[in-house]
Design an enzyme around this catalytic site. Structure first.
Site, PDB file in Angstrom:
ATOM      1  N   LYS A 123       8.080  -6.548   3.837  1.00  0.00           N
ATOM      2  CA  LYS A 123       8.152  -5.350   3.466  1.00  0.00           C
ATOM      3  C   LYS A 123       9.806  -5.443   2.732  1.00  0.00           C
ATOM      4  CE  LYS A 123       4.980  -2.245   4.589  1.00  0.00           C
ATOM      5  NZ  LYS A 123       4.325  -1.356   3.523  1.00  0.00           N
TER       6      LYS A 123
ATOM      7  N   ASP B  89       5.997  -5.968  -0.602  1.00  0.00           N
ATOM      8  CA  ASP B  89       5.524  -4.753  -0.461  1.00  0.00           C
ATOM      9  C   ASP B  89       6.714  -3.665  -0.622  1.00  0.00           C
ATOM     10  OD1 ASP B  89       4.115  -2.310  -0.675  1.00  0.00           O
ATOM     11  OD2 ASP B  89       2.952  -2.506   0.959  1.00  0.00           O
TER      12      ASP B  89
ATOM     13  N   GLU C  58       3.691  -5.859  -4.350  1.00  0.00           N
ATOM     14  CA  GLU C  58       3.059  -4.489  -4.247  1.00  0.00           C
ATOM     15  C   GLU C  58       3.802  -3.572  -4.580  1.00  0.00           C
ATOM     16  OE1 GLU C  58       0.963  -3.513  -0.368  1.00  0.00           O
ATOM     17  OE2 GLU C  58       0.527  -5.599  -0.088  1.00  0.00           O
TER      18      GLU C  58
ATOM     19  N   ASP D 207      -1.396  -0.929  -4.934  1.00  0.00           N
ATOM     20  CA  ASP D 207      -2.013  -0.482  -3.778  1.00  0.00           C
ATOM     21  C   ASP D 207      -2.130   1.095  -3.892  1.00  0.00           C
ATOM     22  OD1 ASP D 207      -2.460   0.361  -1.145  1.00  0.00           O
ATOM     23  OD2 ASP D 207      -0.502  -0.744  -0.324  1.00  0.00           O
TER      24      ASP D 207
ATOM     25  N   LYS E 166      -7.828  -0.840   0.789  1.00  0.00           N
ATOM     26  CA  LYS E 166      -7.600  -0.224   2.166  1.00  0.00           C
ATOM     27  C   LYS E 166      -8.694   0.604   2.601  1.00  0.00           C
ATOM     28  CE  LYS E 166      -2.692  -0.238   3.216  1.00  0.00           C
ATOM     29  NZ  LYS E 166      -2.012  -0.865   2.021  1.00  0.00           N
TER      30      LYS E 166
END
Ligand SMILES: O=C(O)CCC(=O)C1=CC=C[C@@H](O)[C@@H]1C(=O)O
Ligand SMILES: [Mg+2]
Length: 321
Positions: free
Chosen positions: A134, A162, A191, A214, A236
């Site tokens: 992250k 991300d 992402e 995403d 997702k």
């Protein structure tokens, strides 16, 4: 004869789980259990706060009305509520045997802070080494240094990053400046680096770092098209909807030569093990993004292999019917 039950549950989360600037103290959700003759199927319906548009109460109402109609012998259409459509379609495909049992439990280890934790997880990872970091939570410069350090220290590592749209173009540039250009192609993708899709596209062009969509997949104007600098889409299923829709999105991505990564919406162990099966089935060559179970303090109904968190079984859940 058809029988069905719906359970509501709540799991305490680890102290530090923050989503969209909100602390997530508990993960709340529902399970649906369908039985027909000797056959049965389970599904998880757990909208993710801050990401799903529906609330848990919306999802519960949609699920209960579908379940009541199914139990009475009808073939109701799936609700127009993504988390409910996903959970019901999992239960139906377990029931009719179309969701294969084989699973891909190679979750890409997730790091949201301390890179030292990643070294241990990666050392234990057999085969392809892929991790997800992250970024955008601290200074962009720090993120750039961490990424550089990891890629330097582990020569066969590929990273997924991300930023959850955290960066302005300037911040994104500051990040990129600290990543040695020779390492940039070992960033499988980043992402959603920037607040707008156009800024993210420009980041990819200017830095040579591939990006992935995403959040964009859930926007009304999103289209699956091949674009320079875009290498992957993150799917997702809890946020997408039925398994048919998930399959359509995976097929659309693959037809364009994009990597499709099946990823967690922080489901319980039951939902995560189903996502591992969906990944083995639909994206067999891609390590899924499912390393979220350890954000929770318990597993529910089905265990993730080798995970040592305590298991709450069906008797510990609250039936609603
Ligand atoms: O994709 C993964 O490897 C794990 C899942 C993950 O990173 C996320 C799940 C749900 C919400 C977010 O915090 C985050 C994401 O944005 O992708
Ligand atoms: Mg993401």
């Amino acid at each position: 004869m058809r029988r069905a039950q719906v359970y509501r549950w709540q799991i305490p989360m680890d102290a530090g789980v923050v989503l969209r600037e909100r602390r997530l103290k508990t993960r709340d959700g529902l399970f649906v259990h369908l039985q027909q003759g000797e056959k049965q199927g389970w599904g998880e319906v757990s909208p993710l706060p801050g990401f799903s548009l529906e609330s848990l109460d919306d999802a519960q109402a949609a699920l209960l009305s579908w379940v009541n109609a199914w139990r009475d012998g009808a073939s109701p259409v799936l609700p127009d509520v993504p988390s409910a459509a996903f959970g019901i379609s999992c239960a139906l495909t377990e029931l009719d045997g179309t969701l294969p049992e084989a699973a891909d439990y190679r979750a890409a280890p997730l790091c949201s802070g301390d890179p030292d934790e990643l070294f241990a997880a990666l050392a234990a990872m057999p085969g392809e080494k892929v991790a997800k970091v992250k970024v955008g939570l601290y200074e962009a410069v720090r993120d750039g240094m961490v990424v550089n350090l990891l890629l330097e220290a582990i020569p066969d590592l590929r990273l997924r990053l991300d930023a959850n749209r955290a960066w302005t173009p300037l911040k994104a540039q500051q990040f990129a400046k600290y990543v040695n250009p020779v390492y940039r192609d070992r960033i499988a993708f980043m992402e959603e680096p920037c607040k707008t899709r156009d800024d993210s596209r420009a980041f990819a062009q200017e830095t040579g770092i591939a990006i992935a969509w995403d959040e964009s997949l859930r926007e009304a104007d999103f289209e699956f098209i091949a674009e320079p600098g875009v290498s992957a889409v993150v799917i997702k299923p809890t946020l997408t909807g039925s398994l048919d829709k998930v399959r359509e999105q995976v097929a659309a991505a693959h037809a364009l030569g994009l990597t499709a990564v099946i990823s967690s919406s922080i489901e319980s162990s039951l939902g995560l093990t189903q996502l591992a099966r969906i990944a083995a089935w639909l994206t067999p060559n891609t390590i899924p993004g499912l390393d979220t179970l350890n954000l929770m303090q318990a597993q529910l109904v089905r265990r993730w292999p080798d995970n040592t968190l305590p298991l709450v079984d069906v008797e510990g859940l609250e039936p609603l019917l």
